[in-house]
Design an enzyme around this catalytic site. Structure first.
Site, PDB file in Angstrom:
ATOM      1  N   LYS A  22       0.850  -1.205   0.000  1.00 15.44           N
ATOM      2  CA  LYS A  22       0.000   0.000   0.000  1.00 15.44           C
ATOM      3  C   LYS A  22       0.884   1.253   0.000  1.00 15.44           C
ATOM      4  CE  LYS A  22      -1.632   1.547   4.048  1.00 15.44           C
ATOM      5  NZ  LYS A  22      -1.320   2.952   4.410  1.00 15.44           N
ATOM      6  N   ASN A  23       1.889   1.266   0.869  1.00 14.17           N
ATOM      7  CA  ASN A  23       2.675   2.492   1.049  1.00 14.17           C
ATOM      8  C   ASN A  23       3.669   2.752  -0.062  1.00 14.17           C
ATOM      9  OD1 ASN A  23       1.191   2.918   3.293  1.00 14.17           O
ATOM     10  ND2 ASN A  23       2.801   2.451   4.773  1.00 14.17           N
ATOM     11  N   CYS A 121      -4.215  12.678  12.962  1.00  5.72           N
ATOM     12  CA  CYS A 121      -5.013  11.441  12.936  1.00  5.72           C
ATOM     13  C   CYS A 121      -4.835  10.778  14.297  1.00  5.72           C
ATOM     14  CB  CYS A 121      -4.560  10.533  11.800  1.00  5.72           C
ATOM     15  SG  CYS A 121      -2.955   9.793  12.087  1.00  5.72           S
ATOM     16  N   ARG A 126       0.219  14.977  12.406  1.00 10.26           N
ATOM     17  CA  ARG A 126       0.848  14.590  11.137  1.00 10.26           C
ATOM     18  C   ARG A 126       1.235  15.857  10.368  1.00 10.26           C
ATOM     19  NH1 ARG A 126      -0.619   9.259  10.015  1.00 10.26           N
ATOM     20  NH2 ARG A 126       1.169   9.237   8.588  1.00 10.26           N
ATOM     21  N   ASP A 366       5.096   0.844  11.876  1.00  4.35           N
ATOM     22  CA  ASP A 366       3.863   0.215  11.396  1.00  4.35           C
ATOM     23  C   ASP A 366       3.714  -1.231  11.848  1.00  4.35           C
ATOM     24  OD1 ASP A 366       3.772   1.942   8.167  1.00  4.35           O
ATOM     25  OD2 ASP A 366       3.353   2.589  10.208  1.00  4.35           O
ATOM     26  N   ARG A 458      -8.440  -0.457   5.216  1.00  7.00           N
ATOM     27  CA  ARG A 458      -7.625   0.546   4.530  1.00  7.00           C
ATOM     28  C   ARG A 458      -6.286  -0.040   4.110  1.00  7.00           C
ATOM     29  NH1 ARG A 458      -6.325   5.356   7.843  1.00  7.00           N
ATOM     30  NH2 ARG A 458      -5.221   5.775   5.901  1.00  7.00           N
TER      31      ARG A 458
HETATM   32  C1  EPZ Z   1       4.478   7.095   6.007  1.00  4.49           C
HETATM   33  O1  EPZ Z   1       3.730   8.165   6.532  1.00  4.49           O
HETATM   34  C2  EPZ Z   1       3.555   5.878   6.012  1.00  4.49           C
HETATM   35  N1  EPZ Z   1       2.376   6.140   5.196  1.00  4.49           N
HETATM   36  C3  EPZ Z   1       3.106   5.558   7.439  1.00  4.49           C
HETATM   37  O2  EPZ Z   1       2.330   4.364   7.394  1.00  4.49           O
HETATM   38  C4  EPZ Z   1       4.353   5.299   8.276  1.00  4.49           C
HETATM   39  O3  EPZ Z   1       3.963   5.051   9.614  1.00  4.49           O
HETATM   40  C5  EPZ Z   1       5.276   6.530   8.221  1.00  4.49           C
HETATM   41  O4  EPZ Z   1       5.606   6.819   6.840  1.00  4.49           O
HETATM   42  C6  EPZ Z   1       6.564   6.302   8.992  1.00  4.49           C
HETATM   43  O5  EPZ Z   1       7.230   5.213   8.460  1.00  4.49           O
HETATM   44  C7  EPZ Z   1       2.474   6.033   3.853  1.00  4.49           C
HETATM   45  O6  EPZ Z   1       3.527   5.770   3.321  1.00  4.49           O
HETATM   46  C8  EPZ Z   1       1.221   6.266   3.077  1.00  4.49           C
HETATM   47  P1  EPZ Z   1       6.558  10.515   7.940  1.00  4.49           P
HETATM   48  P2  EPZ Z   1       4.327   9.679   6.458  1.00  4.49           P
HETATM   49  O7  EPZ Z   1       6.443  11.791   7.221  1.00  4.49           O
HETATM   50  O8  EPZ Z   1       5.216   9.825   5.300  1.00  4.49           O
HETATM   51  C9  EPZ Z   1       7.175  13.706  11.347  1.00  4.49           C
HETATM   52  C10 EPZ Z   1       0.460   3.003   7.801  1.00  4.49           C
HETATM   53  O9  EPZ Z   1       0.048   2.519   8.863  1.00  4.49           O
HETATM   54  N2  EPZ Z   1       6.977  14.680  10.275  1.00  4.49           N
HETATM   55  O10 EPZ Z   1       7.674   9.591   7.583  1.00  4.49           O
HETATM   56  O11 EPZ Z   1       3.187  10.612   6.609  1.00  4.49           O
HETATM   57  C11 EPZ Z   1       5.921  12.908  11.662  1.00  4.49           C
HETATM   58  O12 EPZ Z   1       5.101  13.585  12.600  1.00  4.49           O
HETATM   59  C12 EPZ Z   1       0.938   4.440   7.763  1.00  4.49           C
HETATM   60  O13 EPZ Z   1       0.553   2.387   6.718  1.00  4.49           O
HETATM   61  C13 EPZ Z   1       7.204  16.031  10.540  1.00  4.49           C
HETATM   62  O14 EPZ Z   1       7.548  16.407  11.642  1.00  4.49           O
HETATM   63  O15 EPZ Z   1       5.183   9.724   7.789  1.00  4.49           O
HETATM   64  C14 EPZ Z   1       6.495  11.642  12.244  1.00  4.49           C
HETATM   65  O16 EPZ Z   1       6.845  11.848  13.598  1.00  4.49           O
HETATM   66  C15 EPZ Z   1       0.728   5.141   9.106  1.00  4.49           C
HETATM   67  N3  EPZ Z   1       7.023  16.924   9.537  1.00  4.49           N
HETATM   68  C16 EPZ Z   1       7.780  11.440  11.453  1.00  4.49           C
HETATM   69  O17 EPZ Z   1       8.101  12.726  10.909  1.00  4.49           O
HETATM   70  C17 EPZ Z   1       6.658  16.543   8.270  1.00  4.49           C
HETATM   71  O18 EPZ Z   1       6.544  17.413   7.373  1.00  4.49           O
HETATM   72  C18 EPZ Z   1       7.672  10.441  10.309  1.00  4.49           C
HETATM   73  O19 EPZ Z   1       6.565  10.798   9.507  1.00  4.49           O
HETATM   74  C19 EPZ Z   1       6.447  15.164   8.023  1.00  4.49           C
HETATM   75  C20 EPZ Z   1       6.611  14.257   9.034  1.00  4.49           C
END
Ligand code: EPZ
Length: 491
Positions: A22-23, A121, A126, A366, A458
């Site tokens: 999915k990701n 969420c 996020r 995850d 999802r």
């Molecule tokens: C991706 O989300 C995945 N989703 C998430 O999977 C996964 O948990 C996450 O990466 C971490 O591996 C998809 O790929 C669709 P991040 P993403 O930006 O990219 C902080 C699932 O269950 N951050 O890597 O949105 C954030 O708060 C989902 O399949 C900022 O501070 O996550 C977090 O603490 C849930 N500023 C960390 O970075 C930003 O602009 C990692 O988030 C962006 C993120």
């Protein structure tokens, strides 16, 4: 809304094929916005998030072109035919925050994008500040208006530059994909420092390269992109889903089962496999048996040959792919480390371990809820620390309702292993917490009802059917129907 009714205590055994990720698929589908030529993606899982992304892309003028008769399920053919609408509205983005991954492609290809801020969420805030930092560094003019991100490319176009994309919690997966897509069409060279190293980022880079992008270093913290003037169409097979694979591995382990996973991306799972082995779970590579696999493909989803890269060898090769044991031997020629066949078994007594979630290649956040469910039954005390999403513990209270002994201290949960969990009605809250509760229900004594399984739909395709095929007693029931039955039972 649906509920899963699970009668626990059955050992799972048999064979299951891991679906496309999915990701990986979500940013890969969004990359079709970067060209007006056709983009064909194979092994796309049939999930609610994917359906939402396809619906959003259609609204953005990138629709599905007629599926060929030869197309099997999981093949998505997209082509951008209308670039006049570049607005990803709140009503879609709020249901699937991954819609944010359309921002980079829209901006780079059309020079303008309006994407609703995704908001938080259930697993925590996020933010998207890093996405905006990266795009602004390329020269984008970005403002926030009424909850939307408005991004524009200046007259001179996007210009390559060096960007540090790290935040307080480290790298960002979708922030990296957004900047990588935008930089692919920028003038000059872009270096992304502190890029996300997740395998899904590598998968997207492989597609972009097939479309004509010049990218090196994907999978490392430093990605270098030489901008090009345009990108073309391509055909690509999505990598298998490492989180789904880890979930099924834990399903085998938590029921003391014996399961074979086909199309398993072991090379993207060294951390979870290491910690599973430390807990007494055995993950061994075995030879994929093409004939057998053909029988385990999900019913009604015949696959084109390209979606399964089977090695020709039929000799059985047992080599542990995790820590310990003999080196992981290939299973004959054509051993694709992202599409292996593994067998999962366990010691009868699981061992306690301490694990902290980290950006890849560390233990993936995850799989945190699913692994916690397993550790509830391990011998001794385990410690799970969540470093990526501070609120990703909604499953803790629900596991406690099933008799788990869990104590949360901030971002850490201390788990005291118990001999058995007891079935109970529990509430799903987010995708991966739901998976953890299902796994606990598979092992628990008695009946567990996991409510609101729309969260699970999802990210897991027909989860109950695939678990049933492995011997689980699990049924999807409408919540109202179940309530009526329960009332009848007590009256
Ligand atoms: C991706 O989300 C995945 N989703 C998430 O999977 C996964 O948990 C996450 O990466 C971490 O591996 C998809 O790929 C669709 P991040 P993403 O930006 O990219 C902080 C699932 O269950 N951050 O890597 O949105 C954030 O708060 C989902 O399949 C900022 O501070 O996550 C977090 O603490 C849930 N500023 C960390 O970075 C930003 O602009 C990692 O988030 C962006 C993120």
């Amino acid at each position: 809304m649906d509920t899963f009714v699970i009668d626990g205590g059955r050992r799972l055994s048999g064979r299951v094929r891991i679906n496309g990720s999915k990701n990986a698929a979500l940013p890969i589908l969004a990359a079709a916005l970067l060209t007006t030529e056709p983009v064909t993606i194979h092994d796309v899982p049939a999930l609610d998030d994917i359906a939402n992304m396809i619906r959003l892309l259609a609204q953005l003028g990138c629709g599905q072109v007629a599926q060929g008769a030869e197309d099997s399920a999981g093949v998505i053919r997209l082509q951008t035919t209308d670039e006049s609408i570049s607005h990803a509205p709140y009503e879609i983005v709020r249901t699937m925050r991954a819609s944010i991954c359309t921002l980079g492609p829209l901006l780079a290809k059309r020079g303008y994008a309006r994407v609703s801020l995704p908001g938080g969420c259930s697993i925590g805030e996020r933010p998207v500040d890093l996405h905006l930092r990266g795009l602004r560094a390329l020269g984008a003019e970005i403002t926030l208006e009424a909850g939307d991100i408005i991004a524009r490319v200046p007259a001179g176009g996007l210009k390559g530059t060096t960007i540090f994309l790290g935040g307080a919690n480290g790298s960002t997966v979708l922030g990296t994909t957004n900047v990588m897509c935008a930089a692919s069409l920028a003038k000059g060279t872009t270096i992304i420092e502190c890029a996300a190293c997740e395998p899904e980022v590598v998968d997207l880079a492989k597609l972009l390269i097939k479309m004509g992008a010049k990218i090196s270093g994907a999978g490392s913290p430093r990605i270098v992109i030489e901008g090009v003037t345009q990108l073309g169409g391509a055909t690509y097979v999505v990598m298998p889903d490492r989180i789904e694979a880890g979930t099924f591995m834990i399903a085998a382990a938590i029921t003391n089962g014996d399961m074979i996973l086909d199309n398993c991306p072991t090379d993207a799972m060294l951390a979870p496999i290491y910690w599973l082995e430390a807990a007494g779970v055995h993950v061994q590579q075995v030879a994929p048996l093409a004939a057998t696999i053909a029988n385990t493909l999900p019913a009604g989803r015949p696959r084109g040959g390209s979606s399964l890269s089977l090695s020709s060898g039929s000799t059985s090769t047992n080599g542990s792919v995790g820590g310990g044991g003999s080196g992981g031997g290939g299973a004959g020629g054509g051993d694709d480390p992202l599409r292996r066949c593994v067998r999962v078994t366990t010691e009868r007594v699981l061992k306690s371990v301490d694990v902290t979630t980290q950006p890849h290649p560390g233990f993936p956040t995850d799989l945190q809820a699913q692994f916690m469910a397993l550790l509830c039954l391990a011998d001794g005390n385990s410690v799970v620390t969540e470093r990526i999403f501070q609120d990703r513990f909604l499953h803790v209270a629900e596991l406690s309702r099933m008799g788990a002994k869990l104590v949360r201290q901030g971002s850490t949960v201390i788990i005291t292993g118990v001999r058995n969990l007891v079935g109970a009605p529990v509430m799903a809250s987010d995708l991966r917490a739901s998976a953890g509760l299902v796994l606990a229900g598979l092992a628990a004594e008695g009946t567990t009802c996991v409510n609101r399984v729309y969260h699970l739909d999802r990210g897991y395709e027909r989860m109950e059917e695939r678990l049933r095929s492995l011997g689980a007693s699990i049924a999807r029931v409408d919540e109202k129907e179940l309530a009526a039955k329960n009332i009848a039972a007590v009256s």
